[in-house]
Design a protein around this motif. Structure first.
Motif, PDB file in Angstrom:
ATOM      1  N   ARG A  91       0.932  -1.208  -0.067  1.00 15.01           N
ATOM      2  CA  ARG A  91       0.101  -0.053  -0.007  1.00 15.01           C
ATOM      3  C   ARG A  91       1.015   1.317  -0.107  1.00 15.01           C
ATOM      4  NH1 ARG A  91      -5.327  -0.455   1.157  1.00 15.01           N
ATOM      5  NH2 ARG A  91      -5.340   1.653   2.361  1.00 15.01           N
ATOM      6  N   PRO A  92       1.299   1.658  -1.172  1.00 18.94           N
ATOM      7  CA  PRO A  92       2.219   2.785  -1.193  1.00 18.94           C
ATOM      8  C   PRO A  92       1.610   3.949  -0.576  1.00 18.94           C
ATOM      9  CG  PRO A  92       1.641   2.295  -3.214  1.00 18.94           C
ATOM     10  CD  PRO A  92       1.196   1.132  -2.370  1.00 18.94           C
ATOM     11  N   ARG A  93       2.417   4.892   0.192  1.00 15.52           N
ATOM     12  CA  ARG A  93       1.755   6.133   0.592  1.00 15.52           C
ATOM     13  C   ARG A  93       2.324   7.436  -0.293  1.00 15.52           C
ATOM     14  NH1 ARG A  93       5.405   5.994   5.586  1.00 15.52           N
ATOM     15  NH2 ARG A  93       6.626   4.908   4.020  1.00 15.52           N
ATOM     16  N   SER A  94       3.268   7.038  -1.187  1.00 13.82           N
ATOM     17  CA  SER A  94       3.803   7.992  -1.941  1.00 13.82           C
ATOM     18  C   SER A  94       4.419   7.366  -3.211  1.00 13.82           C
ATOM     19  CB  SER A  94       4.963   8.826  -1.334  1.00 13.82           C
ATOM     20  OG  SER A  94       6.149   8.024  -0.757  1.00 13.82           O
ATOM     21  N   VAL A  95       4.361   8.005  -4.356  1.00 13.16           N
ATOM     22  CA  VAL A  95       4.636   7.657  -5.530  1.00 13.16           C
ATOM     23  C   VAL A  95       5.142   8.842  -6.384  1.00 13.16           C
ATOM     24  CG1 VAL A  95       4.341   6.667  -7.879  1.00 13.16           C
ATOM     25  CG2 VAL A  95       3.137   5.863  -5.822  1.00 13.16           C
ATOM     26  N   LEU A  96       6.554   9.136  -6.430  1.00 12.22           N
ATOM     27  CA  LEU A  96       6.985  10.368  -6.727  1.00 12.22           C
ATOM     28  C   LEU A  96       7.637  10.085  -7.958  1.00 12.22           C
ATOM     29  CD1 LEU A  96       8.527  13.137  -6.039  1.00 12.22           C
ATOM     30  CD2 LEU A  96      10.398  11.884  -5.253  1.00 12.22           C
ATOM     31  N   PHE A  97       7.239  11.197  -9.157  1.00  8.29           N
ATOM     32  CA  PHE A  97       7.545  11.352 -10.537  1.00  8.29           C
ATOM     33  C   PHE A  97       8.940  12.093 -10.801  1.00  8.29           C
ATOM     34  CE2 PHE A  97       3.374   9.515 -10.209  1.00  8.29           C
ATOM     35  CZ  PHE A  97       3.170   8.991 -11.622  1.00  8.29           C
ATOM     36  N   ALA A  98       9.589  11.886 -11.897  1.00  8.57           N
ATOM     37  CA  ALA A  98      10.882  12.421 -12.502  1.00  8.57           C
ATOM     38  C   ALA A  98      10.631  12.262 -13.840  1.00  8.57           C
ATOM     39  CB  ALA A  98      11.913  12.035 -11.880  1.00  8.57           C
ATOM     40  N   PRO A  99      10.920  13.435 -14.608  1.00 10.03           N
ATOM     41  CA  PRO A  99      10.906  13.306 -16.089  1.00 10.03           C
ATOM     42  C   PRO A  99      11.903  12.238 -16.668  1.00 10.03           C
ATOM     43  CG  PRO A  99      11.177  15.651 -15.395  1.00 10.03           C
ATOM     44  CD  PRO A  99      11.130  14.720 -14.254  1.00 10.03           C
ATOM     45  N   ALA A 100      11.588  11.584 -17.652  1.00  9.70           N
ATOM     46  CA  ALA A 100      12.234  10.643 -18.233  1.00  9.70           C
ATOM     47  C   ALA A 100      13.572  11.092 -18.780  1.00  9.70           C
ATOM     48  CB  ALA A 100      11.610   9.725 -19.123  1.00  9.70           C
ATOM     49  N   ASN A 101      13.457  12.278 -19.267  1.00 11.85           N
ATOM     50  CA  ASN A 101      14.678  12.906 -20.059  1.00 11.85           C
ATOM     51  C   ASN A 101      15.518  13.700 -19.189  1.00 11.85           C
ATOM     52  OD1 ASN A 101      13.182  15.191 -19.400  1.00 11.85           O
ATOM     53  ND2 ASN A 101      12.743  16.190 -21.544  1.00 11.85           N
ATOM     54  N   ARG A 102      15.303  13.592 -17.795  1.00 14.94           N
ATOM     55  CA  ARG A 102      16.299  14.328 -16.962  1.00 14.94           C
ATOM     56  C   ARG A 102      16.919  13.013 -15.895  1.00 14.94           C
ATOM     57  NH1 ARG A 102      15.330  19.507 -15.390  1.00 14.94           N
ATOM     58  NH2 ARG A 102      17.424  19.039 -14.216  1.00 14.94           N
ATOM     59  N   ALA A 103      18.043  12.458 -16.395  1.00 16.19           N
ATOM     60  CA  ALA A 103      18.811  11.643 -15.538  1.00 16.19           C
ATOM     61  C   ALA A 103      19.346  12.095 -14.381  1.00 16.19           C
ATOM     62  CB  ALA A 103      19.798  11.080 -16.254  1.00 16.19           C
ATOM     63  N   ASP A 104      19.460  13.457 -14.135  1.00 16.13           N
ATOM     64  CA  ASP A 104      19.962  13.889 -12.876  1.00 16.13           C
ATOM     65  C   ASP A 104      18.773  14.008 -11.812  1.00 16.13           C
ATOM     66  OD1 ASP A 104      18.570  15.907 -14.701  1.00 16.13           O
ATOM     67  OD2 ASP A 104      19.417  17.678 -13.560  1.00 16.13           O
ATOM     68  N   LEU A 105      17.596  14.407 -12.367  1.00 17.79           N
ATOM     69  CA  LEU A 105      16.361  14.484 -11.425  1.00 17.79           C
ATOM     70  C   LEU A 105      15.940  12.812 -10.941  1.00 17.79           C
ATOM     71  CD1 LEU A 105      14.195  17.208 -12.748  1.00 17.79           C
ATOM     72  CD2 LEU A 105      15.954  17.271 -10.890  1.00 17.79           C
ATOM     73  N   VAL A 106      15.942  11.796 -11.970  1.00 18.34           N
ATOM     74  CA  VAL A 106      15.846  10.380 -11.635  1.00 18.34           C
ATOM     75  C   VAL A 106      16.829   9.925 -10.687  1.00 18.34           C
ATOM     76  CG1 VAL A 106      15.751   8.249 -12.417  1.00 18.34           C
ATOM     77  CG2 VAL A 106      14.940  10.083 -14.003  1.00 18.34           C
ATOM     78  N   ALA A 107      18.106  10.385 -10.478  1.00 17.08           N
ATOM     79  CA  ALA A 107      18.961   9.903  -9.721  1.00 17.08           C
ATOM     80  C   ALA A 107      18.772  10.581  -8.375  1.00 17.08           C
ATOM     81  CB  ALA A 107      20.378  10.395 -10.086  1.00 17.08           C
ATOM     82  N   LYS A 108      18.064  11.563  -8.126  1.00 16.47           N
ATOM     83  CA  LYS A 108      17.718  11.972  -6.850  1.00 16.47           C
ATOM     84  C   LYS A 108      16.424  11.825  -6.301  1.00 16.47           C
ATOM     85  CE  LYS A 108      20.021  16.658  -8.139  1.00 16.47           C
ATOM     86  NZ  LYS A 108      19.765  17.930  -8.339  1.00 16.47           N
ATOM     87  N   LEU A 109      15.699  10.690  -6.881  1.00 18.47           N
ATOM     88  CA  LEU A 109      14.481  10.310  -6.630  1.00 18.47           C
ATOM     89  C   LEU A 109      14.465   9.853  -4.994  1.00 18.47           C
ATOM     90  CD1 LEU A 109      12.853   9.028  -9.445  1.00 18.47           C
ATOM     91  CD2 LEU A 109      11.946  10.648  -8.412  1.00 18.47           C
ATOM     92  N   PRO A 110      15.619   8.987  -4.843  1.00 14.35           N
ATOM     93  CA  PRO A 110      15.362   8.399  -3.448  1.00 14.35           C
ATOM     94  C   PRO A 110      15.980   9.299  -2.341  1.00 14.35           C
ATOM     95  CG  PRO A 110      17.020   7.057  -4.876  1.00 14.35           C
ATOM     96  CD  PRO A 110      16.798   8.459  -5.568  1.00 14.35           C
ATOM     97  N   ARG A 111      16.340  10.398  -2.472  1.00 11.50           N
ATOM     98  CA  ARG A 111      16.553  11.399  -1.358  1.00 11.50           C
ATOM     99  C   ARG A 111      15.405  11.726  -0.507  1.00 11.50           C
ATOM    100  NH1 ARG A 111      20.792  15.908  -4.319  1.00 11.50           N
ATOM    101  NH2 ARG A 111      22.191  14.405  -4.890  1.00 11.50           N
ATOM    102  N   SER A 112      14.107  11.757  -1.041  1.00 10.84           N
ATOM    103  CA  SER A 112      12.814  11.980  -0.063  1.00 10.84           C
ATOM    104  C   SER A 112      12.283  10.799   0.273  1.00 10.84           C
ATOM    105  CB  SER A 112      12.101  12.952  -1.065  1.00 10.84           C
ATOM    106  OG  SER A 112      11.752  12.277  -2.282  1.00 10.84           O
ATOM    107  N   ALA A 113      13.016   9.687   0.008  1.00 10.73           N
ATOM    108  CA  ALA A 113      12.551   8.356   0.554  1.00 10.73           C
ATOM    109  C   ALA A 113      11.034   8.205   0.120  1.00 10.73           C
ATOM    110  CB  ALA A 113      12.643   8.318   1.909  1.00 10.73           C
ATOM    111  N   PRO A 114      10.560   8.251  -1.093  1.00  8.60           N
ATOM    112  CA  PRO A 114       9.381   7.805  -1.523  1.00  8.60           C
ATOM    113  C   PRO A 114       9.188   6.251  -1.340  1.00  8.60           C
ATOM    114  CG  PRO A 114      10.369   8.246  -3.561  1.00  8.60           C
ATOM    115  CD  PRO A 114      11.540   8.554  -2.256  1.00  8.60           C
ATOM    116  N   ASP A 115       8.064   6.002  -1.385  1.00 10.90           N
ATOM    117  CA  ASP A 115       7.718   4.388  -1.224  1.00 10.90           C
ATOM    118  C   ASP A 115       7.925   3.830  -2.743  1.00 10.90           C
ATOM    119  OD1 ASP A 115       7.029   4.113   1.274  1.00 10.90           O
ATOM    120  OD2 ASP A 115       4.904   4.419   0.815  1.00 10.90           O
TER     121      ASP A 115
END
Length: 305
Positions: free
Chosen positions: A9-33
């Motif tokens: 039962r995920p509480r959070s699902v965080l999106f990042a643009p597929a063309n921004r590898a820099d933002l994708v790499a930062k996704l774990p920092r906020s600890a989304p489910d």
């Protein structure tokens, strides 16, 4: 398919643009489910932009999975009704937790996606986007459609208010009255299908009070978590949708009181001035289960970060 406690039962699902590898790499920092690499709305709807984003998305997904094995990683492809869908499937790999498919409108759509996944040997479950009038109307049949094994099985769903309102010809308002029926319909269908369902996005990025209010509406309607489009929204989603220590303590006390009453031979008893019935006990057990899963997810995150 990877297994993650948060996927129940995920509480959070965080999106990042597929063309921004820099933002994708930062996704774990906020600890989304869960995290979603987005090939749909985050990428301009042109053949050139979609084509350019795909190899970036595939490499970014591979790197993210290797760097954060505790994190459930998804890719959102374009709608199966779009000209981009087939080419988007080349981005998917077996290591993903699942595939997000937007704007599903019928069980036939789910079967189409399932067949496409199976043809590519991909055993991935679906997070179904219900964000058109037809998708909301057919929500239960979409969520109960089954592919073979995991491939094509709708394991999670979300309601997309922005696209739904556009499709309906309505107007979005801060109070959400115009999507109350659809939002409720999707939550009800998800409950009957036994599918965890994610609530609508909040596009105001610098208004935590509005996010809390909006998420509180979603939780009251039965949603299990929230779609997030900014890292700061993740903690807010966990605050609203995750059981607190106080919730868990009260649930423990209620179940202890129920056990004591049963041992004393009392079929009915009061707790904190309120008569207790079975649904209250069911909810208490669910809170403790969710708290346990939350702890497991946090422990896994701490071990790998």
């Amino acid at each position: 398919m990877p297994t993650h406690a948060s996927l129940l039962r995920p509480r959070s699902v965080l999106f990042a643009p597929a063309n921004r590898a820099d933002l994708v790499a930062k996704l774990p920092r906020s600890a989304p489910d869960a995290a979603v690499i987005d090939l749909e709305d985050a990428i301009p709807a042109t053949p050139e932009a979609k084509a350019a984003a795909r190899p970036i998305a595939r490499d970014a997904a591979r790197d993210l999975i290797a760097a954060a094995p505790h994190l459930a990683v998804f890719v959102r492809v374009n709608s199966p009704h779009s000209p981009y869908f087939e080419d988007d499937l080349a981005v998917l790999t077996p290591e993903l937790a699942g595939v997000v498919v937007p704007k599903l409108e019928s069980a036939a759509d789910v079967e189409l996606v399932a067949a496409a996944l199976q043809q590519r040997g991909l055993n991935l479950p679906i997070m179904a986007g219900l964000e058109t009038a037809a998708g909301v109307w057919n929500a239960r049949e979409i969520m109960t459609a089954q592919g073979e094994a995991e491939a094509g099985r709708v394991a999670w769903a979300y309601f997309g208010a922005e696209d739904y309102t556009t499709d309906l010809g309505g107007t979005r308002t801060q109070g959400n009255l115009e999507v109350l029926y659809a939002r409720s319909q999707v939550a009800l269908a998800a409950r009957l299908a036994g599918v965890p369902v994610l609530d609508i996005v909040v596009t105001a990025l610098n208004n935590p009070d509005l996010f809390r209010e909006d998420a509180g509406q979603g939780r009251a309607l039965g949603y299990s978590g929230k779609l997030c489009i900014h890292p700061a929204q993740v903690a807010l989603a966990h605050e609203i949708f995750g059981p607190t220590d106080a919730d868990a303590a009260r649930a423990h006390a209620l179940l202890d009181a129920a056990q004591a009453a049963a041992q004393a031979g009392h079929g009915a008893f009061s707790f904190e001035g309120q008569m207790v019935d079975e649904p209250m006990l069911v909810k208490a057990r669910a809170i403790l289960h969710a708290k346990s899963e939350q702890g497991s997810s946090q422990q896994a995150s701490g071990e790998t970060q």
